[in-house]
Write a protein that holds these residues in place. Structure first.
Motif, PDB file in Angstrom:
ATOM      1  N   GLU A   1       0.857  -1.107   0.081  1.00 53.61           N
ATOM      2  CA  GLU A   1       0.090  -0.219   0.152  1.00 53.61           C
ATOM      3  C   GLU A   1       0.828   1.198  -0.233  1.00 53.61           C
ATOM      4  O   GLU A   1       0.334   2.343  -0.410  1.00 53.61           O
ATOM      5  N   ALA A   2       2.166   1.264   0.536  1.00 50.48           N
ATOM      6  CA  ALA A   2       3.150   2.327   0.658  1.00 50.48           C
ATOM      7  C   ALA A   2       3.119   2.929  -0.821  1.00 50.48           C
ATOM      8  O   ALA A   2       3.615   2.250  -1.794  1.00 50.48           O
ATOM      9  N   THR A   3       2.911   4.261  -0.845  1.00 45.69           N
ATOM     10  CA  THR A   3       2.779   4.938  -2.002  1.00 45.69           C
ATOM     11  C   THR A   3       3.986   6.053  -1.926  1.00 45.69           C
ATOM     12  O   THR A   3       4.277   6.677  -0.876  1.00 45.69           O
ATOM     13  N   MET A   4       4.632   6.388  -2.972  1.00 44.41           N
ATOM     14  CA  MET A   4       5.574   7.413  -3.179  1.00 44.41           C
ATOM     15  C   MET A   4       4.922   8.779  -3.114  1.00 44.41           C
ATOM     16  O   MET A   4       3.640   8.866  -3.743  1.00 44.41           O
ATOM     17  N   THR A   5       5.662   9.735  -2.864  1.00 42.45           N
ATOM     18  CA  THR A   5       5.192  11.242  -2.776  1.00 42.45           C
ATOM     19  C   THR A   5       5.247  11.651  -4.175  1.00 42.45           C
ATOM     20  O   THR A   5       6.103  11.671  -4.907  1.00 42.45           O
ATOM     21  N   ASP A   6       3.954  12.384  -4.800  1.00 41.15           N
ATOM     22  CA  ASP A   6       3.747  12.858  -6.078  1.00 41.15           C
ATOM     23  C   ASP A   6       4.229  14.330  -5.811  1.00 41.15           C
ATOM     24  O   ASP A   6       3.912  15.208  -5.026  1.00 41.15           O
ATOM     25  N   PRO A   7       5.327  14.819  -6.611  1.00 41.72           N
ATOM     26  CA  PRO A   7       5.922  16.116  -6.639  1.00 41.72           C
ATOM     27  C   PRO A   7       5.002  17.252  -6.819  1.00 41.72           C
ATOM     28  O   PRO A   7       5.168  18.084  -6.094  1.00 41.72           O
ATOM     29  N   ASP A   8       4.163  17.115  -7.851  1.00 43.87           N
ATOM     30  CA  ASP A   8       3.255  18.160  -8.083  1.00 43.87           C
ATOM     31  C   ASP A   8       2.135  18.279  -6.903  1.00 43.87           C
ATOM     32  O   ASP A   8       1.843  19.433  -6.508  1.00 43.87           O
ATOM     33  N   GLU A   9       1.706  17.375  -6.309  1.00 42.59           N
ATOM     34  CA  GLU A   9       1.208  17.288  -5.236  1.00 42.59           C
ATOM     35  C   GLU A   9       1.938  17.851  -4.028  1.00 42.59           C
ATOM     36  O   GLU A   9       1.074  18.643  -3.142  1.00 42.59           O
ATOM     37  N   ALA A  10       3.140  17.586  -3.806  1.00 41.93           N
ATOM     38  CA  ALA A  10       3.989  18.212  -2.809  1.00 41.93           C
ATOM     39  C   ALA A  10       3.940  19.784  -2.952  1.00 41.93           C
ATOM     40  O   ALA A  10       3.647  20.408  -1.809  1.00 41.93           O
TER      41      ALA A  10
END
Length: 283
Positions: free
Chosen positions: A150-159
């Motif tokens: 389930e672990a998901t990476m951080t989305d740059p644009d969302e950051a």
């Protein structure tokens, strides 16, 4: 000296190094962290998790860290690690914390933004800096468990949108690390880190750094990580040292002597991490 997390991490961001954020739950761990930081002439962040607050009592652990920090010759921030309960966050603000992490990563984006922004609006007028998390970091931290699948990476644009809408001072991102003990060697997404840093140009936080190979940590620092969380490595050093001491001294019953060995072992770990992160001599 007791300072805000922002004061420490702004300098780290400008200087291109990382500051160790080490978890504590008692006097001996706190002493080990500060003594190592003083010997290395390094700023340091001492973290207390919600489970550590429950274990030690919020007033007790605050008194231990704040007293030691005020008497220290290096900058020290007292940070709440993975605060998920709004009431606990407020209690920490009332009891002298100088840095707060609100972990709303389990919430949908908009809800995470709303709660985090509210905390920022309360903390900033008090001179307290705020960390948030975007993306899910695998493993277990206190009562928070994220399945590896389930672990998901951080989305740059969302950051970028998250920081603009909340006003947080530093951001914890998910790039492949995990809390706890690794089953294999973690693979960090350095391209993702580099992109997020180039967009935000603010202090970036790496959680779950215990057990990550040194070369990966050094590379992450070069690419813009400024706060690195360490907990498991200290626990393992404590465990190994106290078991060894008691095996060699089975008749010893004085807790002051028994705890001296693990305190020294943890101190060595903290000093080694500080040198790895590049913060030696930055106090």
């Amino acid at each position: 000296m007791l300072v805000s997390g922002k004061e420490i991490l702004q300098k780290a961001n400008e200087g291109g190094y990382a500051v160790g954020a080490f978890n504590t739950s008692n006097l001996e761990i706190t002493q080990a962290i500060i003594e190592a930081a003083e010997e290395e002439k390094a700023p340091v962040i001492i973290q207390v998790s919600m489970s550590a607050i429950k274990y030690a009592g919020i007033e007790n652990i605050a008194a231990i860290v704040i007293t030691a920090a005020k008497n220290a010759s290096v900058p020290v921030a007292l940070h709440l690690d993975h605060g998920t309960d709004f009431n606990v966050v407020m209690q920490c603000l009332r009891n002298g914390w100088t840095s707060i992490m609100f972990d709303g990563s389990k919430y949908p984006f908009e809800e995470n933004v709303a709660i985090t922004k509210n905390i920022v609006n309360i903390a900033h007028p008090m001179g307290v800096s705020v960390e948030a998390e975007l993306g899910k970091i695998g493993g277990t931290e206190d009562h928070i468990t994220v399945d590896e699948r389930e672990a998901t990476m951080t989305d740059p644009d969302e950051a970028v949108r998250f920081v603009e809408q909340t006003g947080v001072d530093y951001l914890a991102i998910a790039i492949g690390t995990a809390h706890g003990v690794y089953k294999g060697e973690p693979k960090l997404d350095f391209d993702r880190l580099q992109k997020i840093k180039s967009l935000l140009k603010m202090p970036i936080v790496l959680h779950g750094a215990s057990g990550v190979p040194e070369e990966s940590i050094v590379k992450a620092v070069k690419l813009g990580v400024n706060k690195i969380n360490i907990d498991t490595d200290l626990r393992q050093a404590f465990d190994s040292a106290i078991r060894s001491y008691l095996n060699e001294n089975p008749n010893q019953y004085d807790p002051r002597k028994i705890l001296a060995a693990p305190r020294e072992a943890m101190k060595k770990v903290v000093a080694q991490k500080i040198r790895m992160f590049g913060s030696s001599g930055k106090a």
